[in-house]
Motif scaffolding. Structure first.
Motif, PDB file in Angstrom:
ATOM      1  N   TRP A   1       0.840  -1.187   0.000  1.00 28.16           N
ATOM      2  CA  TRP A   1       0.000   0.000   0.000  1.00 28.16           C
ATOM      3  C   TRP A   1       0.882   1.245   0.000  1.00 28.16           C
ATOM      4  O   TRP A   1       1.889   1.310   0.712  1.00 28.16           O
ATOM      5  CB  TRP A   1      -0.910  -0.018   1.234  1.00 28.16           C
TER       6      TRP A   1
ATOM      7  N   TYR B   1      -1.125   0.273  -8.989  1.00 28.46           N
ATOM      8  CA  TYR B   1      -2.569   0.092  -9.150  1.00 28.46           C
ATOM      9  C   TYR B   1      -3.304   1.177  -8.366  1.00 28.46           C
ATOM     10  O   TYR B   1      -2.894   1.535  -7.254  1.00 28.46           O
ATOM     11  CB  TYR B   1      -3.017  -1.252  -8.586  1.00 28.46           C
TER      12      TYR B   1
ATOM     13  N   ILE C   1      -8.915   3.397   4.278  1.00 29.03           N
ATOM     14  CA  ILE C   1      -7.845   2.447   3.969  1.00 29.03           C
ATOM     15  C   ILE C   1      -8.141   1.113   4.643  1.00 29.03           C
ATOM     16  O   ILE C   1      -7.415   0.675   5.526  1.00 29.03           O
ATOM     17  CB  ILE C   1      -6.461   2.973   4.409  1.00 29.03           C
ATOM     18  N   ILE C   2      -9.210   0.469   4.216  1.00 30.99           N
ATOM     19  CA  ILE C   2      -9.585  -0.808   4.791  1.00 30.99           C
ATOM     20  C   ILE C   2      -9.602  -1.912   3.753  1.00 30.99           C
ATOM     21  O   ILE C   2      -8.941  -2.934   3.923  1.00 30.99           O
ATOM     22  CB  ILE C   2     -10.955  -0.689   5.496  1.00 30.99           C
TER      23      ILE C   2
ATOM     24  N   TYR D   1     -10.631  -5.458  10.463  1.00 28.87           N
ATOM     25  CA  TYR D   1     -10.464  -4.891   9.131  1.00 28.87           C
ATOM     26  C   TYR D   1      -9.448  -5.695   8.326  1.00 28.87           C
ATOM     27  O   TYR D   1      -8.577  -5.132   7.665  1.00 28.87           O
ATOM     28  CB  TYR D   1     -10.030  -3.428   9.229  1.00 28.87           C
TER      29      TYR D   1
ATOM     30  N   SER E   1      -8.678  -8.093   5.184  1.00 22.13           N
ATOM     31  CA  SER E   1      -9.203  -8.408   3.851  1.00 22.13           C
ATOM     32  C   SER E   1      -8.308  -9.450   3.204  1.00 22.13           C
ATOM     33  O   SER E   1      -7.140  -9.605   3.579  1.00 22.13           O
ATOM     34  CB  SER E   1      -9.235  -7.154   2.967  1.00 22.13           C
TER      35      SER E   1
ATOM     36  N   TYR F   1      -7.203 -10.975  -0.791  1.00 23.65           N
ATOM     37  CA  TYR F   1      -7.236 -10.735  -2.228  1.00 23.65           C
ATOM     38  C   TYR F   1      -6.661 -11.934  -2.967  1.00 23.65           C
ATOM     39  O   TYR F   1      -5.706 -12.563  -2.501  1.00 23.65           O
ATOM     40  CB  TYR F   1      -6.424  -9.486  -2.589  1.00 23.65           C
TER      41      TYR F   1
ATOM     42  N   GLN G   1      -4.939 -13.005  -6.650  1.00 21.85           N
ATOM     43  CA  GLN G   1      -4.289 -12.414  -7.820  1.00 21.85           C
ATOM     44  C   GLN G   1      -3.752 -13.497  -8.745  1.00 21.85           C
ATOM     45  O   GLN G   1      -2.879 -14.266  -8.353  1.00 21.85           O
ATOM     46  CB  GLN G   1      -3.150 -11.480  -7.401  1.00 21.85           C
TER      47      GLN G   1
ATOM     48  N   ALA H   1      -4.815  -7.836 -12.035  1.00 24.53           N
ATOM     49  CA  ALA H   1      -4.995  -7.038 -10.839  1.00 24.53           C
ATOM     50  C   ALA H   1      -5.575  -7.909  -9.716  1.00 24.53           C
ATOM     51  O   ALA H   1      -6.234  -8.916  -9.992  1.00 24.53           O
ATOM     52  CB  ALA H   1      -5.935  -5.866 -11.124  1.00 24.53           C
ATOM     53  N   PRO H   2      -5.322  -7.542  -8.481  1.00 24.72           N
ATOM     54  CA  PRO H   2      -5.919  -8.280  -7.362  1.00 24.72           C
ATOM     55  C   PRO H   2      -7.442  -8.195  -7.385  1.00 24.72           C
ATOM     56  O   PRO H   2      -8.010  -7.253  -7.929  1.00 24.72           O
ATOM     57  CB  PRO H   2      -5.353  -7.567  -6.125  1.00 24.72           C
TER      58      PRO H   2
ATOM     59  N   LEU I   1     -10.796  -8.606  -4.669  1.00 23.72           N
ATOM     60  CA  LEU I   1     -11.226  -8.720  -3.277  1.00 23.72           C
ATOM     61  C   LEU I   1     -12.067  -9.970  -3.092  1.00 23.72           C
ATOM     62  O   LEU I   1     -13.080 -10.142  -3.762  1.00 23.72           O
ATOM     63  CB  LEU I   1     -12.028  -7.476  -2.877  1.00 23.72           C
TER      64      LEU I   1
ATOM     65  N   TYR J   1     -13.709  -9.293   3.038  1.00 24.32           N
ATOM     66  CA  TYR J   1     -13.447  -8.021   3.713  1.00 24.32           C
ATOM     67  C   TYR J   1     -14.006  -8.081   5.131  1.00 24.32           C
ATOM     68  O   TYR J   1     -14.901  -8.877   5.414  1.00 24.32           O
ATOM     69  CB  TYR J   1     -14.006  -6.844   2.930  1.00 24.32           C
ATOM     70  N   GLU J   2     -13.480  -7.236   5.991  1.00 26.96           N
ATOM     71  CA  GLU J   2     -13.891  -7.206   7.397  1.00 26.96           C
ATOM     72  C   GLU J   2     -13.910  -8.611   7.994  1.00 26.96           C
ATOM     73  O   GLU J   2     -14.898  -9.043   8.591  1.00 26.96           O
ATOM     74  CB  GLU J   2     -15.254  -6.524   7.549  1.00 26.96           C
TER      75      GLU J   2
ATOM     76  N   TYR K   1      -3.297 -12.674  -0.925  1.00 20.71           N
ATOM     77  CA  TYR K   1      -2.721 -11.683  -0.018  1.00 20.71           C
ATOM     78  C   TYR K   1      -3.747 -11.288   1.037  1.00 20.71           C
ATOM     79  O   TYR K   1      -4.908 -11.033   0.708  1.00 20.71           O
ATOM     80  CB  TYR K   1      -2.302 -10.429  -0.778  1.00 20.71           C
TER      81      TYR K   1
ATOM     82  N   TYR L   1      -5.838  -3.048   8.388  1.00 26.64           N
ATOM     83  CA  TYR L   1      -5.635  -1.681   8.851  1.00 26.64           C
ATOM     84  C   TYR L   1      -4.684  -1.746  10.047  1.00 26.64           C
ATOM     85  O   TYR L   1      -4.735  -2.675  10.859  1.00 26.64           O
ATOM     86  CB  TYR L   1      -6.960  -1.056   9.266  1.00 26.64           C
TER      87      TYR L   1
ATOM     88  N   THR M   1      -2.313   3.393   8.642  1.00 29.10           N
ATOM     89  CA  THR M   1      -1.804   2.850   7.379  1.00 29.10           C
ATOM     90  C   THR M   1      -2.431   1.486   7.125  1.00 29.10           C
ATOM     91  O   THR M   1      -3.173   0.955   7.956  1.00 29.10           O
ATOM     92  CB  THR M   1      -0.279   2.697   7.417  1.00 29.10           C
ATOM     93  N   LEU M   2      -2.127   0.925   5.975  1.00 27.73           N
ATOM     94  CA  LEU M   2      -2.600  -0.407   5.615  1.00 27.73           C
ATOM     95  C   LEU M   2      -1.379  -1.281   5.373  1.00 27.73           C
ATOM     96  O   LEU M   2      -0.408  -0.831   4.753  1.00 27.73           O
ATOM     97  CB  LEU M   2      -3.453  -0.356   4.354  1.00 27.73           C
TER      98      LEU M   2
ATOM     99  N   PHE N   1       0.002  -5.171   4.021  1.00 26.22           N
ATOM    100  CA  PHE N   1      -0.303  -6.429   3.341  1.00 26.22           C
ATOM    101  C   PHE N   1       0.582  -7.546   3.882  1.00 26.22           C
ATOM    102  O   PHE N   1       1.663  -7.304   4.436  1.00 26.22           O
ATOM    103  CB  PHE N   1      -0.033  -6.304   1.831  1.00 26.22           C
TER     104      PHE N   1
ATOM    105  N   GLY O   1       2.890 -11.005   2.914  1.00 28.13           N
ATOM    106  CA  GLY O   1       3.859 -11.240   1.857  1.00 28.13           C
ATOM    107  C   GLY O   1       3.319 -12.041   0.678  1.00 28.13           C
ATOM    108  O   GLY O   1       3.966 -12.112  -0.372  1.00 28.13           O
TER     109      GLY O   1
END
Lengths: 120, 110
Positions: free
Chosen positions: A47, A95, A104-105, B34, B36, B38, B40, B45-46, B48, B51-52, B89, B93, B98-99, B101, B103
């Protein structure tokens, strides 16, 4: 159809600048926060930055703070990322992502990505 | 900003179930609902998937499910199909605003 389309990537020398754009369509752009996420070749997702729907709240990853600037023009349904003082480690596919909720969630819509290569 | 910890790879046979873990800290995974996930595919593109922690977006198969216990979140895929082969991935939060990910985990369907 909900769609995001990035542009502006390319080859730039270390220390140079580049501005990425992300054109949105199919949804009320101003109602949603947006983010930039990058992926170095063969690596995972990172991110980069986020901006609220109004543009009043902005967040950056430590790795780009002070060098990158996120902004948006809701009249043009476009998100931007101004990248200055570029380093070789900034080489990645960038992206743009539409926030599903919050700022940002999570991101439910992604663009196809634009490649940025920083090399001399 | 250290990434969340995921196994580099997992594998499973067609029709079986697999689980991918995502370990963080009390400042991210453990402190907020929070998380999520993904998916890929190469060159794409990834997408979703969760979520949550445990919610599926519209259109995502109910073979995908998420959960969390303490500082570790998990993605379970049941009834593995060939098209599930991809990189996965997690993200969370973080209290610093910040967010982060994970690895990434490469799923191989045997």
């Amino acid at each position: 159809e909900v769609q995001l389309l990035e542009s502006g990537g390319g080859l730039v020398q270390p220390g140079g600048s580049l501005r990425l754009s992300c054109a949105a369509s199919g949804f009320i752009f101003s109602s949603y926060a947006m983010s930039w996420v990058r992926q170095a070749p063969g690596k995972g997702l990172e991110w980069v930055s986020a901006i609220s729907g109004s543009g009043g709240s902005i967040y950056y990853a430590d790795s780009v703070k002070g060098r990158f600037t996120i902004s948006r023009d809701n009249s043009k349904n476009t998100l931007y990322l101004q990248m200055n003082s570029l380093r070789t480690e900034d080489t990645a596919v960038y992206y743009c992502g539409k926030a599903k909720q919050g700022v940002i969630i999570s991101f439910d819509i992604w663009g196809q990505g634009t490649m940025v290569t920083v090399s001399s | 900003q250290s990434a969340l910890t995921q196994p580099a790879s997992v594998s499973g046979s067609l029709g079986q179930s697999i689980t991918i873990s995502c370990t963080g800290t009390s400042s991210d995974v453990g402190g907020y609902n929070y998380v999520s996930w993904y998916q890929q595919h190469p060159g794409k593109a990834p997408k979703l998937m969760i979520y949550e922690v445990s919610n599926r977006p519209s259109g995502v198969s109910n073979r995908f499910s998420g959960s969390k216990s303490g500082n570790t979140a998990s993605l379970t895929i049941s009834g593995l199909q060939a098209e599930d082969e991809a990189d996965y991935y997690c993200s969370s939060y973080r209290s610093s605003g910040t967010l982060v990910f994970g690895g990434g985990t490469k799923l191989t369907v045997l």
